[in-house]
Design an enzyme around this catalytic site. Structure first.
Site, PDB file in Angstrom:
ATOM      1  N   GLY A   1       0.781  -1.236   0.000  1.00  0.00           N
ATOM      2  CA  GLY A   1       0.000   0.000   0.000  1.00  0.00           C
ATOM      3  C   GLY A   1       0.812   1.286   0.000  1.00  0.00           C
ATOM      4  O   GLY A   1       0.428   2.274  -0.634  1.00  0.00           O
TER       5      GLY A   1
ATOM      6  N   GLU B   1       4.176   4.144   5.950  1.00  0.00           N
ATOM      7  CA  GLU B   1       2.923   3.403   5.824  1.00  0.00           C
ATOM      8  C   GLU B   1       1.900   4.228   5.052  1.00  0.00           C
ATOM      9  O   GLU B   1       1.966   5.459   5.052  1.00  0.00           O
ATOM     10  CB  GLU B   1       2.350   3.101   7.220  1.00  0.00           C
ATOM     11  N   ASP B   2       0.958   3.560   4.414  1.00  0.00           N
ATOM     12  CA  ASP B   2      -0.153   4.281   3.800  1.00  0.00           C
ATOM     13  C   ASP B   2      -1.232   4.593   4.825  1.00  0.00           C
ATOM     14  O   ASP B   2      -1.823   5.664   4.815  1.00  0.00           O
ATOM     15  CB  ASP B   2      -0.728   3.516   2.594  1.00  0.00           C
TER      16      ASP B   2
ATOM     17  N   ASP C   1      -4.348   1.727  11.144  1.00  0.00           N
ATOM     18  CA  ASP C   1      -5.740   1.416  11.472  1.00  0.00           C
ATOM     19  C   ASP C   1      -5.769   0.950  12.937  1.00  0.00           C
ATOM     20  O   ASP C   1      -5.791   1.776  13.850  1.00  0.00           O
ATOM     21  CB  ASP C   1      -6.171   0.324  10.477  1.00  0.00           C
TER      22      ASP C   1
ATOM     23  N   LYS D   1      -6.424   6.342  11.113  1.00  0.00           N
ATOM     24  CA  LYS D   1      -7.802   6.112  11.589  1.00  0.00           C
ATOM     25  C   LYS D   1      -7.737   5.862  13.087  1.00  0.00           C
ATOM     26  O   LYS D   1      -7.816   4.716  13.537  1.00  0.00           O
ATOM     27  CB  LYS D   1      -8.359   4.837  10.927  1.00  0.00           C
TER      28      LYS D   1
ATOM     29  N   PHE E   1     -13.963   3.018   4.604  1.00  0.00           N
ATOM     30  CA  PHE E   1     -13.151   2.124   3.784  1.00  0.00           C
ATOM     31  C   PHE E   1     -12.640   2.902   2.572  1.00  0.00           C
ATOM     32  O   PHE E   1     -13.415   3.276   1.696  1.00  0.00           O
ATOM     33  CB  PHE E   1     -13.953   0.899   3.352  1.00  0.00           C
ATOM     34  N   VAL E   2     -11.348   3.165   2.569  1.00  0.00           N
ATOM     35  CA  VAL E   2     -10.776   4.019   1.518  1.00  0.00           C
ATOM     36  C   VAL E   2      -9.936   3.211   0.545  1.00  0.00           C
ATOM     37  O   VAL E   2      -9.294   2.217   0.923  1.00  0.00           O
ATOM     38  CB  VAL E   2      -9.911   5.153   2.123  1.00  0.00           C
TER      39      VAL E   2
ATOM     40  N   ASP F   1      -6.001  -0.470  -1.463  1.00  0.00           N
ATOM     41  CA  ASP F   1      -6.735  -1.395  -2.341  1.00  0.00           C
ATOM     42  C   ASP F   1      -8.046  -1.886  -1.764  1.00  0.00           C
ATOM     43  O   ASP F   1      -8.302  -1.811  -0.555  1.00  0.00           O
ATOM     44  CB  ASP F   1      -5.872  -2.625  -2.616  1.00  0.00           C
TER      45      ASP F   1
ATOM     46  N   ARG G   1      -5.514   0.492  -6.398  1.00  0.00           N
ATOM     47  CA  ARG G   1      -4.311   1.138  -5.861  1.00  0.00           C
ATOM     48  C   ARG G   1      -3.827   2.248  -6.793  1.00  0.00           C
ATOM     49  O   ARG G   1      -3.153   3.178  -6.364  1.00  0.00           O
ATOM     50  CB  ARG G   1      -3.177   0.112  -5.701  1.00  0.00           C
TER      51      ARG G   1
HETATM   52  C1  PRP Z   1      -2.613  -2.203   5.516  1.00  0.00           C
HETATM   53  C2  PRP Z   1      -1.725  -0.977   5.673  1.00  0.00           C
HETATM   54  C3  PRP Z   1      -0.982  -1.267   6.937  1.00  0.00           C
HETATM   55  C4  PRP Z   1      -1.975  -2.065   7.752  1.00  0.00           C
HETATM   56  C5  PRP Z   1      -2.637  -1.164   8.730  1.00  0.00           C
HETATM   57  O1  PRP Z   1      -1.885  -3.189   4.881  1.00  0.00           O
HETATM   58  O2  PRP Z   1      -0.872  -0.824   4.580  1.00  0.00           O
HETATM   59  O3  PRP Z   1       0.191  -2.016   6.700  1.00  0.00           O
HETATM   60  O4  PRP Z   1      -2.959  -2.585   6.849  1.00  0.00           O
HETATM   61  O5  PRP Z   1      -3.568  -1.862   9.508  1.00  0.00           O
HETATM   62  P1  PRP Z   1      -3.422  -2.041  11.077  1.00  0.00           P
HETATM   63  O6  PRP Z   1      -3.079  -0.716  11.670  1.00  0.00           O
HETATM   64  O7  PRP Z   1      -4.800  -2.508  11.495  1.00  0.00           O
HETATM   65  O8  PRP Z   1      -2.384  -3.088  11.350  1.00  0.00           O
HETATM   66  P2  PRP Z   1      -2.555  -4.485   4.205  1.00  0.00           P
HETATM   67  O9  PRP Z   1      -2.397  -5.646   5.127  1.00  0.00           O
HETATM   68  O10 PRP Z   1      -3.959  -4.169   3.764  1.00  0.00           O
HETATM   69  O11 PRP Z   1      -1.601  -4.751   2.959  1.00  0.00           O
HETATM   70  P3  PRP Z   1      -1.299  -3.822   1.677  1.00  0.00           P
HETATM   71  O12 PRP Z   1      -0.426  -2.684   2.143  1.00  0.00           O
HETATM   72  O13 PRP Z   1      -0.577  -4.751   0.757  1.00  0.00           O
HETATM   73  O14 PRP Z   1      -2.624  -3.346   1.123  1.00  0.00           O
END
Ligand code: PRP
Length: 174
Positions: free
Chosen positions: A44, A99-100, A103, A131, A152-153, A159, A165
């Site tokens: 991400g 990080e993107d 959460d 968030k 949900f973004v 993605d 993406r």
């Molecule tokens: C997303 C995002 C962070 C994580 C955040 O990754 O990039 O790494 O979730 O969530 P959290 O704070 O609840 O741990 P994802 O697992 O969706 O993988 P991606 O980056 O490949 O989309």
């Protein structure tokens, strides 16, 4: 090919670009004269990191890490599995995790704990989106782009089922 989602723009590309540039200036000022190791969390954060790194004026090395959550077990334990580890050594380096989105905070918390054991000179985090309402561990990113509600973004690296993406704006479902 799945049925496309009906989306609306939440954060337009111009607003993202301005914020990313400002974050880049701030990070460049904070690390002036130092070398930075950017740890980009795949997949991400790749889009955000690509833009952010071009606003950094300090000497910068890019590396990539990929972690995967253990399904529902992760939401309680925060245990993640490394799909791809760094190629660079962290010891003695100034490390910035990119990080993107943060959460629950479990992924970032795990990465910080893991990288800290590798003895960096300094270790901080940067996220485009936050968030805070979803947080399960008490953790704050050091550099933050936008705080958002529990929506949900997708887009700009984020993605749905690996799609969207590539969208230039950050979008939500209508
Ligand atoms: C997303 C995002 C962070 C994580 C955040 O990754 O990039 O790494 O979730 O969530 P959290 O704070 O609840 O741990 P994802 O697992 O969706 O993988 P991606 O980056 O490949 O989309």
């Amino acid at each position: 090919m799945e049925e496309p989602l009906s989306l609306r723009v939440l954060i337009p590309r111009e607003e993202i670009a301005a914020r990313v540039a400002a974050m880049g200036r701030q990070i460049s000022a904070d690390y002036a004269g130092k070398e930075l190791l950017l740890v980009v969390v795949l997949r991400g954060a790749a889009v955000f990191a690509a833009d952010l790194c071009r606003h950094l004026t300090t000497q910068t090395v890019l590396d990539f890490i990929s972690v995967s959550s253990y399904g529902s077990a992760t939401s309680t334990s925060g245990v993640v599995r490394f799909l791809k580890d760094l190629e660079e050594s962290v010891e003695g380096r100034h490390v910035l995790i990119v990080e993107d989105i943060v959460d629950t905070g479990l992924t970032l918390n795990y990465l910080l704990e893991n990288l800290r054991t590798r003895k960096p000179a300094s270790l901080v985090s940067c996220t485009l989106l936050d968030k805070p309402s979803r947080r399960r561990v008490d953790i704050q990113p050091d550099y933050l782009g936008f705080t958002i509600d529990d929506l949900f973004v997708v887009g700009y690296g984020l993605d749905f089922d690996q799609y969207y993406r590539n969208l230039p704006d950050i979008c939500v479902q209508r």
